[in-house]
Write a protein that holds these residues in place. Structure first.
Motif, PDB file in Angstrom:
ATOM      1  N   ARG A  92     -48.779 -35.265 -22.707  1.00  0.00           N
ATOM      2  CA  ARG A  92     -48.513 -36.511 -22.007  1.00  0.00           C
ATOM      3  C   ARG A  92     -49.452 -37.622 -22.475  1.00  0.00           C
ATOM      4  O   ARG A  92     -49.077 -38.798 -22.503  1.00  0.00           O
ATOM      5  CB  ARG A  92     -48.681 -36.279 -20.509  1.00  0.00           C
ATOM      6  N   ARG A 121     -43.290 -38.065 -13.065  1.00  0.00           N
ATOM      7  CA  ARG A 121     -44.270 -38.670 -13.965  1.00  0.00           C
ATOM      8  C   ARG A 121     -43.721 -39.872 -14.732  1.00  0.00           C
ATOM      9  O   ARG A 121     -43.664 -39.864 -15.974  1.00  0.00           O
ATOM     10  CB  ARG A 121     -44.851 -37.621 -14.917  1.00  0.00           C
ATOM     11  N   PRO A 122     -43.306 -40.920 -14.029  1.00  0.00           N
ATOM     12  CA  PRO A 122     -42.787 -42.106 -14.718  1.00  0.00           C
ATOM     13  C   PRO A 122     -43.912 -42.853 -15.448  1.00  0.00           C
ATOM     14  O   PRO A 122     -45.089 -42.568 -15.214  1.00  0.00           O
ATOM     15  CB  PRO A 122     -42.246 -42.967 -13.573  1.00  0.00           C
ATOM     16  N   ASP A 124     -43.614 -46.391 -15.714  1.00  0.00           N
ATOM     17  CA  ASP A 124     -43.301 -47.798 -15.434  1.00  0.00           C
ATOM     18  C   ASP A 124     -44.556 -48.664 -15.284  1.00  0.00           C
ATOM     19  O   ASP A 124     -44.587 -49.812 -15.751  1.00  0.00           O
ATOM     20  CB  ASP A 124     -42.422 -47.904 -14.171  1.00  0.00           C
ATOM     21  N   HIS A 126     -47.473 -48.270 -16.710  1.00  0.00           N
ATOM     22  CA  HIS A 126     -48.036 -48.495 -18.059  1.00  0.00           C
ATOM     23  C   HIS A 126     -47.278 -49.660 -18.705  1.00  0.00           C
ATOM     24  O   HIS A 126     -47.869 -50.599 -19.240  1.00  0.00           O
ATOM     25  CB  HIS A 126     -47.838 -47.280 -18.966  1.00  0.00           C
ATOM     26  N   GLY A 164     -53.547 -43.002 -15.858  1.00  0.00           N
ATOM     27  CA  GLY A 164     -53.051 -43.272 -17.211  1.00  0.00           C
ATOM     28  C   GLY A 164     -52.745 -44.746 -17.420  1.00  0.00           C
ATOM     29  O   GLY A 164     -53.082 -45.313 -18.474  1.00  0.00           O
ATOM     30  N   ASP A 305     -55.617 -31.841  -9.477  1.00  0.00           N
ATOM     31  CA  ASP A 305     -55.810 -30.838 -10.534  1.00  0.00           C
ATOM     32  C   ASP A 305     -56.578 -29.600 -10.058  1.00  0.00           C
ATOM     33  O   ASP A 305     -56.743 -28.639 -10.811  1.00  0.00           O
ATOM     34  CB  ASP A 305     -56.536 -31.460 -11.738  1.00  0.00           C
TER      35      ASP A 305
HETATM   36  C1  UD1 Z   1     -53.990 -38.128 -14.897  1.00  0.00           C
HETATM   37  C2  UD1 Z   1     -54.623 -36.856 -15.394  1.00  0.00           C
HETATM   38  C3  UD1 Z   1     -54.045 -35.654 -14.647  1.00  0.00           C
HETATM   39  C4  UD1 Z   1     -54.213 -35.847 -13.147  1.00  0.00           C
HETATM   40  C5  UD1 Z   1     -53.689 -37.203 -12.698  1.00  0.00           C
HETATM   41  C6  UD1 Z   1     -53.996 -37.530 -11.255  1.00  0.00           C
HETATM   42  C7  UD1 Z   1     -55.147 -37.347 -17.701  1.00  0.00           C
HETATM   43  C8  UD1 Z   1     -54.893 -37.053 -19.129  1.00  0.00           C
HETATM   44  N1  UD1 Z   1     -54.357 -36.722 -16.817  1.00  0.00           N
HETATM   45  O1  UD1 Z   1     -52.590 -38.029 -15.133  1.00  0.00           O
HETATM   46  O2  UD1 Z   1     -54.746 -34.503 -15.072  1.00  0.00           O
HETATM   47  O3  UD1 Z   1     -53.490 -34.846 -12.469  1.00  0.00           O
HETATM   48  O4  UD1 Z   1     -54.263 -38.260 -13.500  1.00  0.00           O
HETATM   49  O5  UD1 Z   1     -55.342 -37.466 -11.029  1.00  0.00           O
HETATM   50  O6  UD1 Z   1     -56.064 -38.058 -17.365  1.00  0.00           O
HETATM   51  N2  UD1 Z   1     -47.132 -43.071 -11.474  1.00  0.00           N
HETATM   52  C9  UD1 Z   1     -46.069 -43.938 -11.397  1.00  0.00           C
HETATM   53  N3  UD1 Z   1     -45.807 -44.732 -12.483  1.00  0.00           N
HETATM   54  C10 UD1 Z   1     -46.580 -44.724 -13.596  1.00  0.00           C
HETATM   55  C11 UD1 Z   1     -47.680 -43.852 -13.659  1.00  0.00           C
HETATM   56  C12 UD1 Z   1     -47.944 -43.033 -12.563  1.00  0.00           C
HETATM   57  O7  UD1 Z   1     -45.347 -43.967 -10.416  1.00  0.00           O
HETATM   58  O8  UD1 Z   1     -46.313 -45.493 -14.536  1.00  0.00           O
HETATM   59  C13 UD1 Z   1     -47.437 -42.178 -10.314  1.00  0.00           C
HETATM   60  C14 UD1 Z   1     -47.265 -40.704 -10.700  1.00  0.00           C
HETATM   61  O9  UD1 Z   1     -45.948 -40.264 -10.582  1.00  0.00           O
HETATM   62  C15 UD1 Z   1     -48.198 -40.029  -9.696  1.00  0.00           C
HETATM   63  C16 UD1 Z   1     -49.323 -41.072  -9.500  1.00  0.00           C
HETATM   64  O10 UD1 Z   1     -48.812 -42.298  -9.992  1.00  0.00           O
HETATM   65  O11 UD1 Z   1     -47.545 -39.848  -8.472  1.00  0.00           O
HETATM   66  C17 UD1 Z   1     -50.599 -40.739 -10.207  1.00  0.00           C
HETATM   67  O12 UD1 Z   1     -50.332 -40.479 -11.574  1.00  0.00           O
HETATM   68  P1  UD1 Z   1     -51.377 -40.880 -12.702  1.00  0.00           P
HETATM   69  O13 UD1 Z   1     -52.684 -41.228 -12.048  1.00  0.00           O
HETATM   70  O14 UD1 Z   1     -50.765 -41.874 -13.595  1.00  0.00           O
HETATM   71  O15 UD1 Z   1     -51.541 -39.517 -13.489  1.00  0.00           O
HETATM   72  P2  UD1 Z   1     -51.648 -39.317 -15.050  1.00  0.00           P
HETATM   73  O16 UD1 Z   1     -52.390 -40.462 -15.653  1.00  0.00           O
HETATM   74  O17 UD1 Z   1     -50.349 -38.912 -15.592  1.00  0.00           O
END
Ligand code: UD1
Length: 418
Positions: A92, A121-122, A124, A126, A164, A305
């Motif tokens: 990812r 895991r969208p 949007d 970003h 992210g 995690d």
């Molecule tokens: C990162 C970690 C992962 C951890 C997570 C939450 C890395 C490489 N991975 O993942 O190990 O489990 O943080 O602590 O650092 N969301 C949206 N839209 C987006 C992005 C996220 O709706 O564009 C939502 C996701 O669905 C989720 C929440 O935001 O419900 C948190 O996700 P996010 O913090 O982005 O997790 P990652 O960066 O994927």
């Protein structure tokens, strides 16, 4: 294909050295594409997420290699802005490269990323953040296509504090014209670490660790040697292992502050925990008691995690608990596997209702994702009898030398080719 064969029941005694944090190393590797200088990242775990990121960097034209426990990157020869689906699907974190590539080439093409199947895991947030910086984005045939004339700093408010998205926007903004302000930014320690690294190569970033990050764009970036923070999730996994199996384990090079939410809960379970400088010592209790309820939250709340590993511990505590997963939709896939080992758990929507049993029983189970897989290994170590954990490629993504470290403290666990 490989599996773990585990003979459970041994208590764990000894010391474990914690690796650099996977979730720090991955965005830092992406950040290395921003500079023509040389970057050396220290104490990096040999895990497949990192080796896949290194493969992607090489595909982009960078020179990147492991030298012992360190990784050396020279991006001066980077000449490609496309990440094909085969590589992007492997992890990812390939999505972080969007920010770095658009900054460097003003173009980026990347297949939608893969990673653990733990929910929708969208991306949007970003993409919206990059659009606010002036990037034009189209989506076609499973690819995200980005281009811009130039990146211009602005204020970006995240709908939720995505780790992210915060990191991706930081990477895109570091060399943008003017100032970028990220509001409702994620506050995870790994974001502060990315800020430290970016500033070490000459960026001007402040505020990481709080909800507002301010980035003043710079024209050029240089070289750095950087030791990332230690992996709080690996540390938490070993502490939970010790609590489940009994015994006394000392973690070296760990920040207690970064896992204080877990330490509070482990104390509630009845474990004795001592903190000495960068060491955490956990002495388990003969009678582990449940915690009433636990919910995953963004940092500094209880980390998603560690949810699976902690639920495995609750399964053998006296009493009942409710575990609620607030971040990812399908993060209870390990539950049917734990049930095969004797756990008494019911999942309703986003909550798992756990009724403590005396012991796990050895069984053959399948790892469906990284942290769920780790939870099964811990259950196997604490169980009566022999267990097999199948499909451990998921576990290889995040735990370097997992079985060696567990064996060194008394766990009877062997990796076997299938
Ligand atoms: C990162 C970690 C992962 C951890 C997570 C939450 C890395 C490489 N991975 O993942 O190990 O489990 O943080 O602590 O650092 N969301 C949206 N839209 C987006 C992005 C996220 O709706 O564009 C939502 C996701 O669905 C989720 C929440 O935001 O419900 C948190 O996700 P996010 O913090 O982005 O997790 P990652 O960066 O994927």
């Amino acid at each position: 294909m490989e599996k773990y064969v585990i003979n459970g029941g041994n208590k764990l005694y000894g010391s474990v050295k914690i690796q650099s944090a996977k979730n720090s190393v991955l965005p830092i590797l992406a950040a290395a594409v921003l500079t023509d200088g040389q970057v050396k990242i220290l104490n990096v775990p040999h895990i497949s997420d990192v080796s896949n990121m290194v493969k992607i960097l090489i595909r982009l034209g960078c020179k990147a290699e492991y030298i012992g426990e360190d990784i050396l990157i020279d991006s001066s020869s980077a000449n490609c802005f496309e990440i094909p689906s085969g590589l992007a699907h492997e992890l990812r974190s390939s999505i972080f490269l969007l920010g770095s590539l658009i900054s460097r080439f003003k173009m980026a093409k990347i297949a939608f990323p893969g990673g653990c199947d733990i929910g929708l895991r969208p991306v949007d947030l970003h993409l919206n953040g990059l659009k606010r910086l002036g990037v034009e984005i189209t989506e076609k045939n499973g690819y995200i296509l980005c281009k811009c004339e130039k990146l211009v700093g602005t204020e970006i408010m995240l709908d939720c504090p995505s780790v992210g998205a915060t990191e991706n926007i930081m990477l895109a903004a570091v060399k943008a014209e003017g100032t970028t302000i990220i509001k409702n930014a994620a506050r995870e320690p790994e974001i502060e670490d990315l800020q430290k690294f970016l500033n070490a190569i000459g960026a001007k970033v402040k505020g990481a660790g709080s909800g507002t990050i301010v980035i003043d764009g710079v024209n050029t970036l240089g070289s750095a040697e950087f030791l990332p923070i230690n992996d709080r999730i690996e540390a938490g996994t070993f502490l939970i292992a010790a609590a489940m199996c009994g015994g006394e384990v000392e973690l070296e090079c760990t920040s207690a502050e970064n896992i204080s939410s877990l330490l509070h809960k482990l104390r509630e379970n009845g474990c004795n925990i001592h903190i000495k400088n960068d060491k955490i010592i956990l002495e388990s209790s003969k009678t582990l008691t449940s915690v009433k309820s636990i919910e995953t939250q963004p940092y500094p709340g209880f980390p998603t995690d560690l949810q699976a590993q902690f639920t495995a511990l609750l399964c053998i505590c006296k009493g009942q608990s409710i575990v609620t997963e607030n971040l990812f939709e399908t993060r209870f896939k390990y539950v049917p596997e734990l049930r095969k080992m004797g756990a008494d758990i019911t999942v309703i929507n986003r909550s798992a209702f756990v009724r403590g049993v005396d012991k796990f029983k050895g069984a053959t189970v399948v790892a469906h994702d990284l942290r769920g897989g780790a939870a099964l290994v811990l259950a196997g170590l604490a169980a009566e009898g022999r267990s097999e954990v199948l499909d451990i490629s998921h576990i290889n993504r995040g735990y370097g030398s997992f079985e060696y470290k567990l064996r060194a403290i008394g766990g009877d666990i062997t990796r076997v080719a299938v």
